[in-house]
Write an enzyme that holds these catalytic residues in place. Sequence first.
Site, mmCIF file in Angstrom:
data_model
loop_
_atom_site.group_PDB
_atom_site.id
_atom_site.type_symbol
_atom_site.label_atom_id
_atom_site.label_comp_id
_atom_site.label_asym_id
_atom_site.label_seq_id
_atom_site.Cartn_x
_atom_site.Cartn_y
_atom_site.Cartn_z
ATOM 1 N N ALA A 1 2.355 2.879 2.387
ATOM 2 C CA ALA A 1 3.574 2.750 3.181
ATOM 3 C C ALA A 1 4.534 1.748 2.541
ATOM 4 C CB ALA A 1 3.226 2.327 4.605
ATOM 5 N N GLY B 1 0.843 -1.194 0.000
ATOM 6 C CA GLY B 1 0.000 0.000 0.000
ATOM 7 C C GLY B 1 0.877 1.241 0.000
ATOM 8 N N HIS C 1 -16.063 5.692 11.068
ATOM 9 C CA HIS C 1 -16.262 6.800 10.139
ATOM 10 C C HIS C 1 -17.744 7.125 10.030
ATOM 11 C CE1 HIS C 1 -16.103 9.241 6.563
ATOM 12 N NE2 HIS C 1 -14.792 9.210 6.587
ATOM 13 N N ARG D 1 -14.447 12.967 13.192
ATOM 14 C CA ARG D 1 -15.155 11.728 12.899
ATOM 15 C C ARG D 1 -15.764 11.066 14.128
ATOM 16 N NH1 ARG D 1 -10.914 9.278 8.451
ATOM 17 N NH2 ARG D 1 -11.489 10.756 6.846
#
Lengths: 231, 645, 252
Positions: B44, B42, B266, B337
């Site tokens: 990172a 991904g 979220h 959030r």
Amino acid sequence: MAWVTQTLSSSLGRKVIMSLTGLFLCSFLIIHMAGNLQLFKGDGGRAFNEYTYFMTHNPLIMTISYVLYTSILVHALMAFILTRHNQASRPIKYAYSKPEANSAWASRNMGILGTVLLLFIIIHMRTFWYEMHFGSVPMAEYDGKEYKDLYAVVQVAFGELWYVILYVICMVAIGYHLWHGFQSGFQTLGLRHKKYTPIIEFLGKYFFAIIIPAAFAAMPIYVYLQVHHII
Amino acid sequence: MKLESKIPEGPLAEKWARHKFALKLVNPANKRKYEIIVVGTGLAGASAAASLAELGYNVKAFCYQDSPRRAHSIAAQGGINAAKNYQNDGDSVFRLFYDTIKGGDYRAREGNVHRLAEVSVNIIDQCVAQGVPFAREYGGLLANRSFGGSQVSRTFYARGQTGQQLLLGAYSALSRQVANGKVKLFTRTEMLDLVVEGGKARGIVTRNLITGKIESHSAHAVLLCTGGYGNVFYLSTNAMGCNVTAAWRAHKKGAVFGNPCFTQIHPTCIPVSGHYQSKLTLMSESLRNDGRVWVPKTKEDAEKIRKGQMSPNDLSEDKRDYFLERRYPSFGNLVPRDVASRNAKNMCDEGRGVAKTGLAVYLDFADAIKRDGQKTIEAKYGNLFEMYEKITGENPYEVPMMIYPAVHYTMGGLWVDYNLMTTIPGLYALGEANFSDHGANRLGASALMQGLADGYFVIPYTIGDYLATIGPGDKIPVDSPAFKETEQKIQEQIKKLMSIKGQRPVDDLHKELGHIMWEYCGMSRTAEGLKIAKEKIQALRKEFWTNAKVLGDADEMNQALEQASRVADFIELGELMVDDALNRNESCGGHFREEYQTPDGEALRDDANYAYAAAWEYQGEGNPELLNKEALIFENVKLTQRSYK
Amino acid sequence: MKITLKVWRQKNINTAGKLVEYQLDNVSEDMSFLEMFDVLNDSLTRKGEEPVAFDHDCREGICGTCSMYINGRPHGPQTGATTCQLHMRSFNDGDTIVVEPWRARSFPVIKDLMVDRLAFDRIIQSGGYVSVNTGSARDANEILIPRTIADEAMDAAACIGCGACVAACKNASAMLFVAAKVSQLAILPQGQAEHKERAERMVAQMDAEGFGACSFTGACSVECPKSISLDHIARLNREYLGAKLTSDNING
């Protein structure tokens, strides 16, 4: 020169060859049609035969005609190579496929249409080109000059109903072929632009795919009707 | 265990610069003598693998997906923060640092977060240079927007596909190194264990997902860039394959696990429609810039809407409760959030939720459309509206959108020091897989920033320090006993999974775990509930090992086996999350303990007793884990009650 | 809803496969297509039959993993969407749905509906990047990119690499995929330094992978979940021809 052979044998290079030969053949169609309009003149074939004489004796036209023959052969041969390559790219076919949902029939059947056209060209050239060059064509005389009377050959050929029907069918095929082929040729060359592509599409669809084949199809019909005194 | 955070001395703004200078370097000619394993591709992982290969290290990169480009970073929609201050609106490195620390409810390290804010500006430069098509103004300068919980416009974005574009940028850099021969790529390959020998990470054992072959890979250092563990809840916005296995198995080999209970819920996801639901889809938080969140004022109206007897459009303004605007006048719909999610849950708990299930609130664009015109709204959110319509079959231009909170991100993860090294020397954790930068709650557009900061700008410096210390000779071959034993253990575990031959599909067991976690360890938690959860998870674990049904063979592509192995780890992790939540007798960020709240229902921290990172240490099968505490020291910010009123 | 499924089952790359019929009786129209497959797999597992292997991951239309050829079309009847974004409300009670894997020589079947798309990765590796090492970038705002240009590059960059273009094309051509990347980087100033080699190398790799040639049927663009335009293929052609005619590379 490795880059030349490499380029021309790449999938894009091959398509460029298809495009250039195809577009050249399109330009030829315009000339061919314009010339053959002499058939409609109603002068017993004089204009047509004079035009034929010019076409077979002008050195520039003769040179271009060899380019034309080569183009037809290269276009057909390249199409054959590409089709084989394309078919090999999907060795196992879908059990159920619905291509009509995403693409036009003509665009998917250029190979079949092209094959029909190739056969047509062979028949067409056997009937006229071969007779003109190697056959026994009667002579006609205008203003004391001798001309091969190809118009007479035309009358014999287009006097046959089956031959006229064959021609009309093949003109439909050429219409479909050009409906896709003309604009596709420009796409292959990367010539696509918001401003000009609509013009190319319009030309391809209306002029090349409808008007030209219709004009060509009108010729055998006209001659047939005339030969049989229907008009 | 003594946890050494290795935060450098000196003033906050100079820590990273000083540290970089103090770190040992590996001479360029020696870099090629080192091998580094990167697990996960991904943001990172791909950025780390590419950057390390550019430096000259030999990298092996692993992903379970069929291509590195499919890692779930790709799904991030909203944007990436950077303290560029291009908008001249008062942003600065310190402000980004401050917002992130405060947003995390003061449960992250000052040093790490400041470094993150510092390198954020380099990330944007790097990505633009790679060809990432960020949104631009007509004149050609980069565009910014403000994003969840921030009062400056510092978020860079590429339509609603920022994560995709950043990942494809990192993927292209990775691909370039693959072509250069510096990165060897292993796709459809899952890490199943870490090999530790002589107290150091020595490599990994993997399973080839196509052939089922168990293989060993040896290296000087191992980087886990394996993302978060949100799928412990079964339903989350994570991809189906996201899992905790790599991190969890490293944990069982000695890497302590930080703050496992810190999960982010979220607020703007598409609500659940039925029991068959496999995943939840996020609607970008940017929607809250123009959408207004509301529920009916009365239970009766909500009831009518749920039963389909009334359309939300028929409810007049005075009968609607714009609860975020009412409760938080200054931030309104843009509260962070955790706050937005909790409020939505409260509304539904009061019986004022909408949708057939009663588990949804409205996100209404009617006013925005009236104000700016449908065209403007379409230009801003067109693709999101389309996505919503595809999923729900409703047109959000006409009927208000329905949203409900869903598990999205896990702030917890492997404990790492300032160098991103875990408690196992030579083992690093980057991105969402570590615990370091977001404290108890992550701000919007900060995950992409952290993943890329770790990969592009932190690990290339800090790894050299370790490698230079151990030297190129300090590596063991894959046929050494440590590798063979680990391989053997993995083979046995797979055999065990295949031989349970029970009655329940693994997916079904996973769903049950998800229900337990969501019910008791989700948006709000109580000591009592957590104790129930612990019992239930233990029972589920027994059920799993006696009644799971995995068909097929182990030596071929077998998705059920992959899932079984992941779910087994999720069950163990779930229990640790519950322990952690039970231990933390305070509310902070995403961790809300009902017993600890202010009179008006906000999270009530206990800084005197819980201003620490909880780092759990594995103690062997069947033993409770040991809690280590890393005290969080705040020298530059004042701990206050987070207020968005 | 009652649905009859005909699903391609194939044990592995070396075994022949066939379509197998399954009946599902309780399909909800709110289910996604892949959730319908989850239900199928659950019932198969309970019956002791091996579940159907299929690729899927994000289930929100962005990762590009899912890849089913549904009723004769990649990603099914909906346009501008991936398989995972398809919902059962697009079908009717009693429908028969045929599901096959992508078919292309360059995408060999791994198992059931799962194919290997590494060819796409290799194409990107051949040149789908800007050569810039980490840390050497200048300030992002020093490169001015007008909004229209950035938007056009973004249109191309939206490609998710799912392979629907190849699956849809009668020639299994990867032109739209290759074009999307070449075009994105050809439009942007950052991509200029390498634009010639990029086009040359990526096309060469595309050919080496065994994809077919472009017949410009437009099927790829219609079926592309991100609706990537054929304009990009024209730009690729232009880039490639321009590169071949003017690059310094004389060896091919």
